[in-house]
Write a protein that holds these residues in place. Structure first.
Motif, short mmCIF file in Angstrom:
data_model
loop_
_atom_site.label_atom_id
_atom_site.label_comp_id
_atom_site.label_asym_id
_atom_site.label_seq_id
_atom_site.Cartn_x
_atom_site.Cartn_y
_atom_site.Cartn_z
N LEU A 79 45.91 49.38 37.46
CA LEU A 79 46.31 48.43 38.49
C LEU A 79 47.35 49.09 39.37
N ILE A 173 44.25 44.65 41.00
CA ILE A 173 43.49 45.09 39.83
C ILE A 173 42.01 45.20 40.19
N SER A 183 40.88 40.55 33.63
CA SER A 183 41.87 41.13 34.53
C SER A 183 43.14 40.28 34.60
#
Length: 210
Positions: A79, A173, A183
């Motif tokens: 991320l 992300i 996520s």
């Protein structure tokens, strides 16, 4: 009644002046360089990508400074942790929407950071075969604010020529629509892990004061 009309006229005049005059580079107390954000935790390893962002264009004059670091965990999940120090903030839905991305607004998510719990906004952006989960929040002078509060504070600080510490904090992300829930859990894990390594007196600027 007359007094209220005068106040309204002053507010409108301030807005017109703010948007009509050439935009000068926004300056702030420059808090980002003083924040001790760990590049490595037990779960995550980060690499700075701030220099890859070109903010010299005049259209970015509302930004004073930016922090951007790409983090990857031991499972290869990654991320981007982003912080913008700016005079005003643009909703990511508008920015990405104008760039041709499809937008799916999600429910706010609950994050835990440095002993506190708070709500963050979440949206899913997609274009072609690629997509990203965006989790973000705004903190002004150690207080978490929504979009309406941010605009009111922006106007108030501008009218009285007062400096503020305003940060938009965002997690980007890369993911697919069928993996959004995974996520979201990744975002929760990251915020909880990174916040434990940030000095308590600095955490308030990023996550809001308890």
């Amino acid at each position: 009644m007359k007094k209220q009309i005068i106040i309204i006229i002053l507010i409108i005049a301030t807005i017109v002046i703010s948007y009509a005059l050439p935009k000068v580079k926004y300056t702030s107390p420059n808090i980002i360089p003083t924040l001790d954000i760990p590049s490595v935790t037990r779960e995550w390893q980060g690499r700075d990508v701030s220099k890859e962002l070109n903010l010299r264009d005049e259209k970015y004059n509302f930004i004073s400074d930016v922090f951007a670091r790409n983090y990857v965990n031991k499972y290869g999940e990654g991320l981007v942790f982003l912080m913008l120090d700016a005079g005003n903030f643009h909703n990511p839905k508008v920015c990405f929407g104008s760039s041709g991305y499809g937008i799916k607004e999600l429910d706010d998510i609950e994050l835990k950071a440095a002993g506190r719990t708070f709500k963050a906004h979440a949206v899913y952006m997609y274009k072609g075969n690629s997509g990203s989960l965006l989790v973000y929040w705004i903190a002004i002078d150690k207080k978490l604010v929504n979009w309406t509060e941010q605009k009111i504070l922006q106007l108030a600080y501008s009218m009285f020529n007062k400096e503020k510490v305003g940060l938009m904090v965002r997690l980007d992300i890369p993911t697919q629509e069928g993996k959004i829930e995974n996520s979201i859990e990744l975002a929760k894990d990251f915020v909880e892990a990174i916040s434990q390594k940030i000095p308590p007196e600095q955490s308030d600027y990023i996550f809001g004061k308890q």
